[in-house]
Design a protein around this motif. Sequence first.
Motif: not given
Length: 151
Positions: A100-129
Motif C-alpha cells: 500500500d502506498g506505492d505509485q506509478v509515475l511519469f519520470d519528468l527528469r528527461g522531459g518529453l522524449q518523442s511525446g512520452e515520459y518513462p513510467i516508473v514504479y515508486y515502492a515507498h518501503s523498498a531499498k530501491q525506491k
Amino acid sequence: MLEKTSVFFPTFSQLAPNYDLESVQAAASQDEIVRIEKNLNLPLPQAYKDLLSCTRGFWLMGGVVQFDLQHPFLHPYSIETKTSESVEYLCFAEFFMEADGDQVLFDLRGGLQSGEYPIVYYAHSAKQKIRLLANTFTEFMENFLAYEEFN
C-alpha cells in the motif's frame, strides 16, 4: 469506458473486466485536460490524455490499482533524496503492486522524449525506491495487468 479505451488500449480493455473494474468515472472534457496541463505547467503524453478522454478514473482489484480524480499530481519532493528542492515525478495512479502506498509515475527528469515520459514504479518501503516499468504510457497500459504480482 472499455469500449472507448479499446481504441487506444485493446489489451487492457479486454483484460480489465477480469480484475474487478469499479469506480469508473466519466471522461474528462478536452477543456478539463487543458486545465490539468495548465495547472501542472507541463505537457502530458498524448496516450495519457487519450485515457483521460475515456475516463477520469477507475479502480481495479478492490483498489490495488487506483486511477482517481486526485491524479495526476506532482510529488512535492525528490523521492530519492526526500528533499523539497525539485519535482521530478508526476504521479498518475496508486499502484499497490508490492505494498500500500506505492505509485506509478511519469519520470519528468528527461522531459518529453518523442511525446512520452518513462513510467516508473515508486515502492515507498523498498531499498530501491524507483524502477522503470515502461518506456511509454501505452506500453504500461497494455502490459501492467499481466505483471506477475497481479496473477
